[in-house]
Motif scaffolding. Structure first.
Motif, mmCIF file in Angstrom:
data_model
loop_
_atom_site.group_PDB
_atom_site.id
_atom_site.type_symbol
_atom_site.label_atom_id
_atom_site.label_comp_id
_atom_site.label_asym_id
_atom_site.label_seq_id
_atom_site.Cartn_x
_atom_site.Cartn_y
_atom_site.Cartn_z
ATOM 1 N N HIS A 183 0.835 -1.194 0.054
ATOM 2 C CA HIS A 183 0.162 0.031 0.030
ATOM 3 C C HIS A 183 0.800 1.271 0.093
ATOM 4 C CE1 HIS A 183 -4.392 -1.265 1.666
ATOM 5 N NE2 HIS A 183 -3.800 -2.164 0.395
ATOM 6 N N PRO A 205 -7.254 1.547 13.373
ATOM 7 C CA PRO A 205 -8.537 1.123 13.149
ATOM 8 C C PRO A 205 -9.147 0.549 11.819
ATOM 9 C CG PRO A 205 -8.584 3.122 14.272
ATOM 10 C CD PRO A 205 -7.082 2.925 13.906
ATOM 11 N N PHE A 206 -8.292 1.028 10.816
ATOM 12 C CA PHE A 206 -8.789 0.543 9.436
ATOM 13 C C PHE A 206 -8.441 -1.016 9.270
ATOM 14 C CE2 PHE A 206 -4.406 1.481 8.197
ATOM 15 C CZ PHE A 206 -4.086 0.580 7.404
ATOM 16 N N ARG A 207 -7.521 -1.526 10.181
ATOM 17 C CA ARG A 207 -7.179 -2.937 10.052
ATOM 18 C C ARG A 207 -8.344 -3.789 10.991
ATOM 19 N NH1 ARG A 207 -1.982 -3.730 7.966
ATOM 20 N NH2 ARG A 207 -2.845 -5.969 7.687
ATOM 21 N N LEU A 208 -9.263 -3.131 11.615
ATOM 22 C CA LEU A 208 -9.888 -3.829 12.814
ATOM 23 C C LEU A 208 -10.476 -5.101 12.286
ATOM 24 C CD1 LEU A 208 -10.695 -3.732 15.776
ATOM 25 C CD2 LEU A 208 -12.739 -2.433 14.946
ATOM 26 N N ALA A 209 -11.211 -5.176 11.252
ATOM 27 C CA ALA A 209 -11.784 -6.411 10.846
ATOM 28 C C ALA A 209 -10.756 -7.698 10.463
ATOM 29 C CB ALA A 209 -12.588 -6.404 9.562
ATOM 30 N N LEU A 232 -10.286 -11.270 12.849
ATOM 31 C CA LEU A 232 -10.326 -12.500 11.961
ATOM 32 C C LEU A 232 -8.743 -13.248 11.974
ATOM 33 C CD1 LEU A 232 -11.805 -11.140 8.663
ATOM 34 C CD2 LEU A 232 -12.828 -12.972 10.427
ATOM 35 N N PRO A 265 -11.038 7.932 15.189
ATOM 36 C CA PRO A 265 -9.884 7.310 15.730
ATOM 37 C C PRO A 265 -8.653 7.093 14.865
ATOM 38 C CG PRO A 265 -11.486 5.665 15.607
ATOM 39 C CD PRO A 265 -11.999 6.868 15.006
ATOM 40 N N VAL A 279 -17.998 -9.556 13.780
ATOM 41 C CA VAL A 279 -17.113 -9.491 12.542
ATOM 42 C C VAL A 279 -16.853 -10.712 12.174
ATOM 43 C CG1 VAL A 279 -14.512 -8.950 11.949
ATOM 44 C CG2 VAL A 279 -15.765 -7.664 13.559
ATOM 45 N N LEU A 280 -16.846 -11.899 12.961
ATOM 46 C CA LEU A 280 -16.524 -13.233 12.342
ATOM 47 C C LEU A 280 -17.980 -13.587 11.463
ATOM 48 C CD1 LEU A 280 -14.974 -14.770 15.460
ATOM 49 C CD2 LEU A 280 -13.966 -14.203 13.360
ATOM 50 N N GLU A 316 -18.232 -7.637 4.633
ATOM 51 C CA GLU A 316 -16.947 -6.900 5.098
ATOM 52 C C GLU A 316 -17.490 -5.932 6.003
ATOM 53 O OE1 GLU A 316 -14.052 -8.436 4.465
ATOM 54 O OE2 GLU A 316 -12.936 -6.903 5.837
ATOM 55 N N LEU A 317 -16.844 -5.737 7.053
ATOM 56 C CA LEU A 317 -16.982 -4.693 8.021
ATOM 57 C C LEU A 317 -16.476 -3.435 7.322
ATOM 58 C CD1 LEU A 317 -17.808 -3.391 10.822
ATOM 59 C CD2 LEU A 317 -15.681 -3.921 11.597
ATOM 60 N N PRO A 346 -11.295 -5.746 2.439
ATOM 61 C CA PRO A 346 -11.202 -5.252 4.115
ATOM 62 C C PRO A 346 -10.519 -3.786 4.124
ATOM 63 C CG PRO A 346 -9.770 -7.095 3.570
ATOM 64 C CD PRO A 346 -10.356 -6.821 2.149
ATOM 65 N N ARG A 347 -11.534 -2.816 4.748
ATOM 66 C CA ARG A 347 -10.711 -1.758 5.160
ATOM 67 C C ARG A 347 -11.896 -1.029 6.128
ATOM 68 N NH1 ARG A 347 -6.630 2.127 4.236
ATOM 69 N NH2 ARG A 347 -7.309 3.818 5.284
ATOM 70 N N VAL A 348 -11.655 -0.842 7.477
ATOM 71 C CA VAL A 348 -12.491 -0.267 8.133
ATOM 72 C C VAL A 348 -12.602 1.194 8.537
ATOM 73 C CG1 VAL A 348 -13.824 -0.501 10.607
ATOM 74 C CG2 VAL A 348 -12.752 -2.408 9.414
ATOM 75 N N THR A 349 -13.526 2.029 8.209
ATOM 76 C CA THR A 349 -13.378 3.436 8.771
ATOM 77 C C THR A 349 -14.232 3.421 10.000
ATOM 78 O OG1 THR A 349 -13.653 4.468 6.617
ATOM 79 C CG2 THR A 349 -14.364 5.804 8.339
ATOM 80 N N VAL A 350 -13.683 3.965 11.154
ATOM 81 C CA VAL A 350 -14.084 4.171 12.492
ATOM 82 C C VAL A 350 -14.506 5.643 12.335
ATOM 83 C CG1 VAL A 350 -14.032 3.814 14.899
ATOM 84 C CG2 VAL A 350 -13.217 2.119 13.363
ATOM 85 N N ASP A 351 -15.801 5.901 12.755
ATOM 86 C CA ASP A 351 -16.417 7.227 12.853
ATOM 87 C C ASP A 351 -15.794 7.844 14.194
ATOM 88 O OD1 ASP A 351 -17.773 6.935 10.396
ATOM 89 O OD2 ASP A 351 -19.593 6.858 11.093
#
Lengths: 253, 253
Positions: free
Chosen positions: A139, A182-186, A190, A213, B189-190, B198-199, B226-231
């Motif tokens: 990335h 946080p963007f790697r949380l999922a 897993l 966050p 998540v699982l 995908e979360l 996979p890539r999570v945005t946490v608000d």
């Protein structure tokens, strides 16, 4: 005492290195700003990790040793081991440990995270910590300095490598503490699950109360039942010039 | 207009039912406090879910229809379907829809979440919402009222049932919005992952800035990377008597 340590330190600094005061228990750390300097994440991890009396701790990817140096000062753990693949960083860590008179409590081992369970054996630590590289290797731009790239990007180990080795070296019921993005949380959940680690506690670190966050602190337990405790938010700043009370009181910022 | 609706409503209320004003667009909802009344979670879910012009939405376990009623008012979605297994709740929902003159935009279907993909077909909605029962069926005391127990405990469907059926009815790239309890986060998540969801976005809801979150809002996308945005944190109260500005301005509290 401070003067004494400082003068020893100046004698043991290599070109490009500098000596930083950790603002706690007169602890010092040797760093080389051309390579990589520890960040707030390592400090937050050392405050989040719970180490009980008599427990030994392994820090995976210890860099210049910031996490074991702080944990030795903050917790009643009996022994702390830092594993670091880059010899120059491990060497700085060892000299910092000597400067801080922590050599009876902290060992720095040069080696590969991916080999941790071979180096230390399985079920060998009740507590493992890690502040691993956050960014997926392919990335974006990699850091032009190789030392920084290894610290920040998954060049030499992936998230899955870190989690797998953490799980292998942990005793059953042992605890794994990690700070990550946080963007790697999922992916984190897993990976933990696929290596028999159950996410048990999570704390989001928000720069401001109204911002997304930037870091997430994770506690996972080997072979535990599913149930997550999410901690109150950790907020860093009240305003651009003022840390929150928690940062000032608990982390010395 | 308000009087007119109110007088119609009074005529259509059954014993034990009451009529509540949703404080938005003169919307009303019929509820029976002996059974189950909607909570803040449904309101937060309706604010978190993104529905684009022309999209149709399925709400799994709609109860008295609060989520489709609010989404119809708040979003440019073209059609909203609520699926509810308890006929008495579905009946209240249908009467509320009529009272609100939303019958061209909202359908309430009596049926089992576990059968959703059979009832509606696979790949049939671009958006699915759910405010499912939070508590594992065997955990703790179940609610003495059966209707409340079904709404709060996984008596008639599990988390995995909800996620599986959401995934099946979603189109590829479709979005699933759910509100749940943070202690189930790893399981969520699982479950998402095991059903190709995908979360992608997550928001923690904290009652106060220094307390543990009590709810978590989730957006998952079918077949996404996979890539999570946490608000930013959603904080409910400034003090026990004062909602935060966001709750007042965005949710009408």
């Amino acid at each position: 005492m401070q003067m004494d340590s400082d003068s020893q330190a100046i004698n043991c600094l290599l070109p490009g290195e500098r000596l930083d005061d950790l603002q706690r228990n007169e602890l010092l750390i040797i760093q080389n700003p051309e390579r990589f300097c520890f960040g707030m994440d390592a400090v937050l991890l050392s405050g989040f990790a719970r180490v009980k009396p008599g427990e030994s701790v392994l820090d995976l990817g210890t860099g210049t040793g910031i996490v074991p140096i702080l944990l030795e000062a903050k917790t009643p753990g009996i022994h702390f081991t830092g594993l670091e693949i880059q010899e120059e960083s491990a060497d700085m860590a060892r000299r910092s440990v000597l400067l801080n008179h922590q050599q009876d409590k902290i060992d720095i081992v040069t080696g590969d995270i991916r080999e941790a369970s071979k180096i230390f054996g399985t079920s060998s630590f009740p507590v493992v910590t890690s502040n691993p590289p956050y960014m997926i290797a392919e990335h974006g731009l990699q850091n032009p300095s190789y030392a920084r790239a290894v610290a920040r990007h998954e060049v030499l180990c992936t998230l899955d490598d870190v989690v797998r080795e953490a799980s292998r070296v942990l005793t059953p019921g042992g605890r794994f503490y990690m700070i990550h993005r946080p963007f790697r949380l999922a992916e984190i959940v897993l990976a933990l699950s696929s290596h028999h680690l159950e996410l048990k506690r999570l704390r989001m670190v928000y720069p401001y109360v109204d911002k997304e966050p930037t870091m997430v602190l994770i506690e996972a337990i080997k072979y535990a039942r599913p149930r997550v405790t999410v901690d109150p938010p950790l907020i860093i700043w009240n305003s651009p010039n003022e840390y929150t009370d928690e940062m000032k009181n608990d982390y010395g910022y």
